[in-house]
Design a protein around this motif. Sequence first.
Motif, mmCIF file in Angstrom:
data_model
loop_
_atom_site.group_PDB
_atom_site.id
_atom_site.type_symbol
_atom_site.label_atom_id
_atom_site.label_comp_id
_atom_site.label_asym_id
_atom_site.label_seq_id
_atom_site.Cartn_x
_atom_site.Cartn_y
_atom_site.Cartn_z
ATOM 1 N N ASN A 61 -14.328 1.037 16.173
ATOM 2 C CA ASN A 61 -12.863 1.036 16.290
ATOM 3 C C ASN A 61 -12.125 1.583 15.081
ATOM 4 N N LYS B 87 -8.733 7.400 2.195
ATOM 5 C CA LYS B 87 -7.312 7.705 2.363
ATOM 6 C C LYS B 87 -6.840 8.869 1.489
ATOM 7 N N ARG C 39 0.610 6.704 15.490
ATOM 8 C CA ARG C 39 -0.779 6.629 15.035
ATOM 9 C C ARG C 39 -1.266 7.798 14.197
ATOM 10 N N TRP D 172 -7.420 -8.303 3.740
ATOM 11 C CA TRP D 172 -8.001 -7.961 5.055
ATOM 12 C C TRP D 172 -7.297 -8.723 6.175
ATOM 13 N N PRO E 263 -12.008 2.262 6.407
ATOM 14 C CA PRO E 263 -12.123 1.754 5.044
ATOM 15 C C PRO E 263 -13.315 0.803 4.961
ATOM 16 N N ARG F 288 -0.382 -2.481 15.399
ATOM 17 C CA ARG F 288 -0.104 -1.043 15.411
ATOM 18 C C ARG F 288 -1.072 -0.301 16.323
ATOM 19 N N MET G 62 -3.206 -3.913 11.985
ATOM 20 C CA MET G 62 -3.919 -3.004 12.885
ATOM 21 C C MET G 62 -3.933 -3.522 14.319
ATOM 22 N N LEU H 174 -5.220 -3.448 19.180
ATOM 23 C CA LEU H 174 -6.602 -3.920 19.317
ATOM 24 C C LEU H 174 -6.575 -5.287 19.992
ATOM 25 N N LEU I 202 3.616 -4.851 3.656
ATOM 26 C CA LEU I 202 3.152 -5.586 4.835
ATOM 27 C C LEU I 202 3.105 -7.069 4.504
ATOM 28 N N HIS J 276 -8.221 6.922 11.692
ATOM 29 C CA HIS J 276 -8.394 7.376 10.305
ATOM 30 C C HIS J 276 -9.831 7.080 9.917
ATOM 31 N N ILE K 54 -13.865 -8.230 13.470
ATOM 32 C CA ILE K 54 -13.911 -7.189 12.426
ATOM 33 C C ILE K 54 -13.454 -7.772 11.085
ATOM 34 N N LEU L 146 8.482 2.731 14.559
ATOM 35 C CA LEU L 146 8.007 4.056 14.961
ATOM 36 C C LEU L 146 7.989 4.116 16.485
ATOM 37 N N THR M 214 0.871 -1.182 0.000
ATOM 38 C CA THR M 214 0.000 0.000 0.000
ATOM 39 C C THR M 214 0.900 1.222 0.000
ATOM 40 N N ILE N 134 -4.143 -6.837 6.819
ATOM 41 C CA ILE N 134 -4.462 -5.546 7.456
ATOM 42 C C ILE N 134 -4.907 -5.766 8.904
#
Lengths: 400, 89
Positions: free
Chosen positions: B42, A371, A131, B60, B50, B70, B67, B73, A79, B47, B81, A122, A46, B63
């Motif tokens: 959540n 985004k 974040r 997914w 999506p 990062r 998530m 959760l 990723l 952001h 989810i 990070l 991405t 991701i």
Amino acid sequence: MKPKKLLVIVPLLLAFSMVYGQDSTQTETNMKLLSGVPGNTKLLLTGVAWFGFQAILNDKVKTDVTMNFNSYGFSPMFLWKLSDKLFFESEIEINNGAIELEFAKLSCVLNRYMTIGAGRMLTPFGAYGERWEPVHIERFPNAHLRPDDNLLPDDTHLYWGAIMGVDIRGCLPLGSSKLNYALYVSNGPLLSKDENGHPTGVIQYENLLDENNNNKEVGGRIGLLPFSNSSLEIGFSAKHGIAGDRGDSVYGKIGATAYAVDLSYVKSIDAIKSTINFRGQFNTVMVDKANYYLTDSTTYTFDNNMQNYFVQFSIRPSMVRSKFLKKTELLFRYNSLTSPKDALWGAKDKNGKGGTITRMDLGLCYWLSWKTGLRLAYETTAMPDGTHKNEFLASLVYGF
Amino acid sequence: MKKLTLLSIALVAGIGAAILIIGCVTSKTVTAKSGMQLWGENCIRCHNAPSSGDYSNAQWETIGMHMKLRANLTDVETNKIVEFLKSSN
């Protein structure tokens, strides 16, 4: 390095390699099993790109450039979900032509509540760095007012940028609340130097290869989400490291301790057909007292404490009928940075004392996808000497 | 420094104890919530959320794991989810 610290780092690395070892055998078996099945690649590429414009509105100097397309960049992010336990993430940032590896981190899930990670990552200090900094998440065309080299003799990276180290993190459900944590050991900070090689007292945190000493910084963040709908999160962060050069009799033991408190509240409210978003972070860094050079022979000292915060509020009528309005977000941000009063560096008031810079930002973001968006802002900065700078900024951020 | 060391030890000990105590008990409220509701609550926190169509099912999963790490959760909410996003694709 102190044996005490080794006691922390060595077991962390050992635990990491053991779980990695076990899991790579598992991964090999899985790979063999899955190699015949199409579409099992768990790589996701991405990224985000951006393009910015700046106009300074009250610069009266006729020779200054006051209008400029001033920034461009592209950040691909890779990723890989290697197995249910192993994850690798990396981002390359190309900002105004300069290429940098932002992070490259391997994580290994130890159990439901704990993951261990290693590499360049990070900074898990405050909420901003991990974040809110990514350019598609930042809703303004620029970052808030930060203690960086626009205002100080060096870039502090106090709570953004990357560290090299090992972290453990996770989230624990506590009834209808949640508690999350991230604790790390990393290469420590650096006492930045002037052109004569004399320390200035500014602390630089992005000291990735720890060229100054053996001390390792310890730090982390604890986040609390008291409500079951996760709308509110409050985070507390702390970090401590030695910033002076190894063996230096004057500065060798100078330590820097930083704290941060962050808060975010996000909620979609039916009654006003809108999503409101409130976020902010307060940061402070305290450096042990030392004598610094005025000239090669005279020295002076000062209380080396700095404070910086921002608060931001935005509202987006995401539930209204109008297609235009539901994509529009209105933003307000207030920023403040206070440098040490008696330091040689930092913004000064009319009496030559360090003061507070404040900035007020009004913005509008028009979202084209989750985004991608066009951002506009009017920002006015008040310097402690009474001067003002007014700017108009715009940026187009496209995420994919 | 001493204070900070004590604080770190207290934090680590506190988290360790919490992990032990909680064991496999998950928040009832979260268990009762659907994947869609958890997604709505959540995924808008940092952001814009999506939608399911933005990525493929395999994506997914990647991701979801990203998530979870990062954004810190919980396991249960992430799985719910991801299942919701995959099922509505």
